[in-house]
Design an enzyme around this catalytic site. Sequence first.
Site, PDB file in Angstrom:
ATOM      1  N   SER A 148       0.884  -1.178   0.000  1.00 38.65           N
ATOM      2  CA  SER A 148       0.000   0.000   0.000  1.00 38.65           C
ATOM      3  C   SER A 148       0.918   1.223   0.000  1.00 38.65           C
ATOM      4  CB  SER A 148      -0.893   0.002   1.241  1.00 38.65           C
ATOM      5  OG  SER A 148      -1.610  -1.200   1.328  1.00 38.65           O
ATOM      6  N   LYS A 181      -6.793   1.831  -2.830  1.00 33.86           N
ATOM      7  CA  LYS A 181      -6.473   1.134  -1.572  1.00 33.86           C
ATOM      8  C   LYS A 181      -6.490   2.104  -0.384  1.00 33.86           C
ATOM      9  CE  LYS A 181      -4.880  -1.640   1.501  1.00 33.86           C
ATOM     10  NZ  LYS A 181      -5.754  -2.615   2.136  1.00 33.86           N
ATOM     11  N   LYS A 217      -0.453   5.050   8.280  1.00 34.04           N
ATOM     12  CA  LYS A 217       0.173   5.469   7.013  1.00 34.04           C
ATOM     13  C   LYS A 217      -0.864   5.532   5.899  1.00 34.04           C
ATOM     14  CE  LYS A 217       1.088   2.256   4.517  1.00 34.04           C
ATOM     15  NZ  LYS A 217       1.376   1.017   3.836  1.00 34.04           N
TER      16      LYS A 217
HETATM   17  P1  NAD Z   1       5.033  -6.580   7.463  1.00 31.76           P
HETATM   18  O1  NAD Z   1       5.651  -5.481   8.263  1.00 31.76           O
HETATM   19  O2  NAD Z   1       4.553  -7.801   8.169  1.00 31.76           O
HETATM   20  O3  NAD Z   1       6.040  -7.038   6.291  1.00 31.76           O
HETATM   21  C1  NAD Z   1       6.848  -6.157   5.576  1.00 31.76           C
HETATM   22  C2  NAD Z   1       8.146  -6.889   5.235  1.00 31.76           C
HETATM   23  O4  NAD Z   1       8.969  -6.006   4.455  1.00 31.76           O
HETATM   24  C3  NAD Z   1       8.975  -7.271   6.487  1.00 31.76           C
HETATM   25  O5  NAD Z   1       9.326  -8.632   6.405  1.00 31.76           O
HETATM   26  C4  NAD Z   1      10.200  -6.354   6.411  1.00 31.76           C
HETATM   27  O6  NAD Z   1      11.384  -6.944   6.932  1.00 31.76           O
HETATM   28  C5  NAD Z   1      10.315  -6.124   4.911  1.00 31.76           C
HETATM   29  N1  NAD Z   1      11.010  -4.880   4.578  1.00 31.76           N
HETATM   30  C6  NAD Z   1      10.817  -3.642   5.088  1.00 31.76           C
HETATM   31  N2  NAD Z   1      11.628  -2.746   4.488  1.00 31.76           N
HETATM   32  C7  NAD Z   1      12.353  -3.442   3.580  1.00 31.76           C
HETATM   33  C8  NAD Z   1      13.355  -3.085   2.643  1.00 31.76           C
HETATM   34  N3  NAD Z   1      13.774  -1.803   2.511  1.00 31.76           N
HETATM   35  N4  NAD Z   1      13.889  -4.060   1.869  1.00 31.76           N
HETATM   36  C9  NAD Z   1      13.468  -5.344   1.968  1.00 31.76           C
HETATM   37  N5  NAD Z   1      12.531  -5.749   2.848  1.00 31.76           N
HETATM   38  C10 NAD Z   1      11.972  -4.808   3.636  1.00 31.76           C
HETATM   39  O7  NAD Z   1       3.837  -5.886   6.654  1.00 31.76           O
HETATM   40  P2  NAD Z   1       2.546  -6.614   6.020  1.00 31.76           P
HETATM   41  O8  NAD Z   1       1.457  -6.621   7.047  1.00 31.76           O
HETATM   42  O9  NAD Z   1       2.974  -7.855   5.333  1.00 31.76           O
HETATM   43  O10 NAD Z   1       2.131  -5.510   4.941  1.00 31.76           O
HETATM   44  C11 NAD Z   1       2.833  -5.344   3.713  1.00 31.76           C
HETATM   45  C12 NAD Z   1       2.107  -4.298   2.891  1.00 31.76           C
HETATM   46  O11 NAD Z   1       0.754  -4.718   2.658  1.00 31.76           O
HETATM   47  C13 NAD Z   1       1.988  -2.930   3.571  1.00 31.76           C
HETATM   48  O12 NAD Z   1       2.120  -1.916   2.602  1.00 31.76           O
HETATM   49  C14 NAD Z   1       0.595  -2.947   4.183  1.00 31.76           C
HETATM   50  O13 NAD Z   1       0.076  -1.628   4.354  1.00 31.76           O
HETATM   51  C15 NAD Z   1      -0.161  -3.763   3.168  1.00 31.76           C
HETATM   52  N6  NAD Z   1      -1.314  -4.527   3.641  1.00 31.76           N
HETATM   53  C16 NAD Z   1      -1.287  -5.207   4.815  1.00 31.76           C
HETATM   54  C17 NAD Z   1      -2.408  -5.948   5.216  1.00 31.76           C
HETATM   55  C18 NAD Z   1      -2.429  -6.759   6.505  1.00 31.76           C
HETATM   56  O14 NAD Z   1      -3.520  -7.201   6.906  1.00 31.76           O
HETATM   57  N7  NAD Z   1      -1.311  -6.982   7.167  1.00 31.76           N
HETATM   58  C19 NAD Z   1      -3.546  -5.987   4.411  1.00 31.76           C
HETATM   59  C20 NAD Z   1      -3.527  -5.309   3.196  1.00 31.76           C
HETATM   60  C21 NAD Z   1      -2.407  -4.582   2.813  1.00 31.76           C
END
Ligand code: NAD
Length: 307
Positions: A110, A184, A253
């Site tokens: 997102s 989104k 965010k």
């Molecule tokens: P999360 O924090 O669990 O996972 C993010 C991953 O990215 C982590 O493993 C982290 O180590 C990695 N990361 C961060 N910075 C990095 C970089 N510079 N290089 C490489 N790896 C890096 O987050 P999530 O819950 O999996 O969400 C991911 C995305 O999806 C976000 O943008 C979030 O807003 C969106 N989202 C989340 C949900 C949910 O229910 N969790 C639902 C819809 C959308």
Amino acid sequence: MTAPAKPLSEFTPPSRIGFIGLGNMGAPMAALLHDAGYALVVADADAGAVSRFAERVACDQPGSLSELGKHCQAVITMLPGGEAVREVLMGDGGVAAGLQPGAVVIDMSSSSPVGTRELATDLAGRHIELVDAPVSGGVRRAVDGTLAIMAGGDPAVIERVRRLLEVMGKVFPTGVPGSGHAMKALNNYLSAGTLTLTAEAILAGTRFGLDARTMVDILNVSTGRSNSTEYKYPTFVLPRRFDSGFAMGLLAKDLRLAVEVAGATGSPSALLRELSGVWDAAEARMGSAADHTEVVIYLESLLEERT
Ligand code: NAD
């Protein structure tokens, strides 16, 4: 007789797909791609996330991001937001340095809709396509492969990656680059809105003598119902589990991104700005890593301060 039209979707199993970001959402999404027969090349800034994933799912781990780019014609990012996506792609030794012309990057994070438009232009300068394809549905639907996928960008490029995306959910083309990310952010405005409204209503109701469970039951057969009353309250809030797998910092965010969309379009946004302020304050008090459903605890803490 005319020959049947050639399917446009190019990335069919067993093509090799780069997947960057193996967090709460990325890990189950990447696992589904593996199960569908794709060959995965994965990366994450957290070495633990990569090793936990690699213990259960066969995948390659490249020595660098540019090496990942070199081996893949399609790369998916599932990162906290647009800044991380830009750094991973365009930073020194980033993915873009290795990608061949004609490759496709699919940003399923997102991210900022405005930042995505800029990124699409920068990548186009290298003859690399960008599709913004954020998702809704949370961890449960990431595991099931039933996410809603909002895909912005060139319709022909979306068709090229459709088969790949359909492993993870249902694809809804949304139009110009960044429109998936705008959709989104605006969805999450409504989602955060119903959760916050429900929490305020239930706090007021219980202080008036109503029972929280009774309130949720009544809301769910009344006009106040929403995903927050039907799913989040019964599953995460009423049992005081607060373990949805979606962090408070990520939703705060998303609200700031919705404010960005409203600002960029000059749209009325008084409620949105107020709500975003509530979530920024909740994040400051509870911490970015708190579960987003803990906004209820934040609101309860305000009540305790006043009594
Ligand atoms: P999360 O924090 O669990 O996972 C993010 C991953 O990215 C982590 O493993 C982290 O180590 C990695 N990361 C961060 N910075 C990095 C970089 N510079 N290089 C490489 N790896 C890096 O987050 P999530 O819950 O999996 O969400 C991911 C995305 O999806 C976000 O943008 C979030 O807003 C969106 N989202 C989340 C949900 C949910 O229910 N969790 C639902 C819809 C959308």
